[in-house]
Design an enzyme around this catalytic site. Structure first.
Site, PDB file in Angstrom:
ATOM      1  N   GLN A 250      49.129  46.203  38.761  1.00  0.00           N
ATOM      2  CA  GLN A 250      48.414  44.959  38.459  1.00  0.00           C
ATOM      3  C   GLN A 250      49.353  43.759  38.426  1.00  0.00           C
ATOM      4  O   GLN A 250      48.946  42.644  38.752  1.00  0.00           O
ATOM      5  CB  GLN A 250      47.680  45.093  37.120  1.00  0.00           C
ATOM      6  N   HIS A 253      49.614  41.331  41.453  1.00  0.00           N
ATOM      7  CA  HIS A 253      48.633  40.292  41.761  1.00  0.00           C
ATOM      8  C   HIS A 253      49.286  38.922  41.892  1.00  0.00           C
ATOM      9  O   HIS A 253      48.915  38.125  42.752  1.00  0.00           O
ATOM     10  CB  HIS A 253      47.564  40.232  40.665  1.00  0.00           C
ATOM     11  N   GLU A 318      42.011  41.405  30.059  1.00  0.00           N
ATOM     12  CA  GLU A 318      41.018  41.558  31.127  1.00  0.00           C
ATOM     13  C   GLU A 318      40.767  43.035  31.432  1.00  0.00           C
ATOM     14  O   GLU A 318      39.631  43.500  31.457  1.00  0.00           O
ATOM     15  CB  GLU A 318      41.515  40.843  32.380  1.00  0.00           C
ATOM     16  N   HIS A 319      41.836  43.782  31.685  1.00  0.00           N
ATOM     17  CA  HIS A 319      41.738  45.216  31.951  1.00  0.00           C
ATOM     18  C   HIS A 319      42.451  45.965  30.832  1.00  0.00           C
ATOM     19  O   HIS A 319      43.559  45.592  30.448  1.00  0.00           O
ATOM     20  CB  HIS A 319      42.437  45.595  33.266  1.00  0.00           C
ATOM     21  N   ASP A 352      38.929  47.533  40.573  1.00  0.00           N
ATOM     22  CA  ASP A 352      39.157  46.357  41.415  1.00  0.00           C
ATOM     23  C   ASP A 352      38.493  46.480  42.776  1.00  0.00           C
ATOM     24  O   ASP A 352      38.083  45.476  43.369  1.00  0.00           O
ATOM     25  CB  ASP A 352      40.661  46.149  41.627  1.00  0.00           C
ATOM     26  N   HIS A 411       7.266  13.693  15.661  1.00  0.00           N
ATOM     27  CA  HIS A 411       7.030  15.131  15.746  1.00  0.00           C
ATOM     28  C   HIS A 411       5.845  15.519  14.858  1.00  0.00           C
ATOM     29  O   HIS A 411       4.979  16.300  15.251  1.00  0.00           O
ATOM     30  CB  HIS A 411       8.269  15.907  15.279  1.00  0.00           C
TER      31      HIS A 411
END
Length: 437
Positions: A250, A253, A318-319, A352, A411
């Site tokens: 990862q 990336h 995230e993961h 992914d 109202h």
């Protein structure tokens, strides 16, 4: 108490980088806002070396791109597409319209409607992320979005055939070749040649995430999906090779992709450091992954599984990959994560690319308050109500009291008018204390 064995980049440096990104993005968006297509062309040429006659691909260009993709690659694209569609259809089936009668004569309901138009951004700078087209475009089509626009930057000065083919197979209604902040701004704001959309979705680098943040309000967004993050939770039941592989898998990336090991084993922590250095001598993407690990990688030593849960929920990655004797302990106790990968048999790469869950996930600790992209992100829940005359009298009397308490005379008059019109002499209801006619 948890100890940090390897710290990542300090907070002040991160803040300085973020401020620089914000300023750059603000300038690009303003250029698109004021100059439209002219700014889009200038920025596309500057950043991507790309200035075609039209940014939108024609059907003939799409067909030619698909023809360039080898059949075995198309087979794998279709397989992954089917996995994501299957899971998305099951998610859509779980979301229903509702209608109930709360008291006799009062009917309340909600309808679940798809958003009219979305733009799906597919990153393509360092890597042509064809899987992102599956995750965003296919899910939007399953949700029932009427106009799905897919957009991706050129690669090496040309549309990337596999990305275009994936967008097409996933069901994109329009495909544009343009990248970065300028692409998102053009689709959010509209230009002379591009009709604006209602929502922006998709992952990207820090600039893409910041563009979505600044454009939110003008359009909707799915979530802030910036640079990839991964957290590996491990005990001494796993070997260093697997942990190091999953961290670097990862980290590749981008040079600002955090990869964190959270473990109860100091022995494993030391072995992982050694193994990462070994793998970086042979990994094809070592230049990127190595810098990410040096600048953003962390190793945190916890006392036990309960402390690992507390630390992991604070990180809100995230993961989160769980490589422990009892992965279900973390399934049952963790609450802040984008997606969870349980046991050594699965991994983040599966999520992914292929397994079927969506890979567009929250980053920057936003997993504390949102989940990832799913069909529900493309849907809006709108409510309606109706009442009989008899029920309107009951509701109106109580509404009048609330309005009087708040001082909303207009109202209150709305409520009182219905009470006056619909109350029958034979069915007089006693006015609540404080109500006025």
């Amino acid at each position: 108490m948890a100890r940090i064995l390897k710290p990542g980049m300090n907070a002040q440096t991160k803040l300085s980088i973020q401020e620089s990104v914000q300023q750059t993005v603000r300038g690009i968006i303003e250029g698109i806002r004021t100059q439209g297509d002219a700014a889009l062309r200038e920025l596309s040429q500057k950043f991507d070396g790309w200035n075609p006659p039209a940014f939108r691909l024609t059907p003939e260009q799409i067909e030619a791109a698909v023809a360039q993709v080898p059949p075995e690659q198309l087979d794998s694209i279709r397989f992954s597409l089917e996995q994501v569609q299957t899971f998305a259809r099951a998610q859509r089936a779980s979301v229903h319209d509702v209608e109930i009668e709360t008291i006799p004569g009062v009917t309340l309901g909600h309808k679940v409607l798809p958003i009219n138009s979305v733009a799906c951004y597919v990153p393509g700078g360092r890597y042509p992320m064809i899987a992102s087209a599956i995750m965003s475009v296919a899910t939007a089509k399953v949700a029932g979005v009427g106009r799905v626009v897919a957009v991706t930057p050129p690669k090496d000065g040309q549309p990337y055939p596999a990305t275009v083919a994936t967008m097409h197979l996933a069901g994109a209604d329009e495909i544009y070749i343009m990248g970065g902040v300028q692409a998102l701004a053009a689709l959010a704001l509209g230009t002379e040649s591009i009709a604006p959309v209602d929502m922006l979705v998709g992952p990207g680098n820090a600039y893409v995430a910041e563009a979505k943040r600044q454009l939110f309000g003008q359009v909707g967004i799915d979530l802030l999906a910036g640079p990839t993050e991964t957290l590996v939770i491990a005990d001494d039941s796993v070997d260093a090779e697997m942990v190091a592989t999953d961290l670097l898998g990862q980290a590749e990336h981008g040079t600002n992709s955090p990869a964190v090991l959270l473990t109860t084993s100091e022995r494993l922590a030391g072995e992982v450091v050694t193994e990462i250095e070994r793998q970086l001598t042979v990994l094809a993407t070592a230049e990127v992954a190595g810098q990410a690990w040096r600048d953003y990688g962390q190793i945190i030593l916890a006392d036990d599984a309960a402390e690992m849960v507390r630390v992991a929920d604070d990180i809100a990655s995230e993961h989160v990959q769980v490589l422990t004797r009892d992965p279900d302990y973390f399934l049952n106790n963790l609450s802040n994560y984008g997606s969870l990968f349980l046991g050594p048999e699965t991994n983040v790469a599966y999520g992914d690319k292929t397994i079927g869950t969506n890979h567009i996930l929250p980053t920057g600790r936003s997993a504390r308050y949102t989940g990832g992209l799913w069909v529900g992100k493309y849907l809006k829940t709108v409510t309606y109500q109706r009442a009989t005359r008899e029920a309107s009298v009951i509701i109106g009397q109580h509404c009048s009291v609330i309005c009087e308490i708040e001082g909303f005379a207009g109202h209150q008059r709305q409520a009182d008018l219905r009470v006056e019109r619909y109350r029958q002499p034979a069915q007089l209801q006693p006015d609540p204390v404080g109500a006025s006619d």
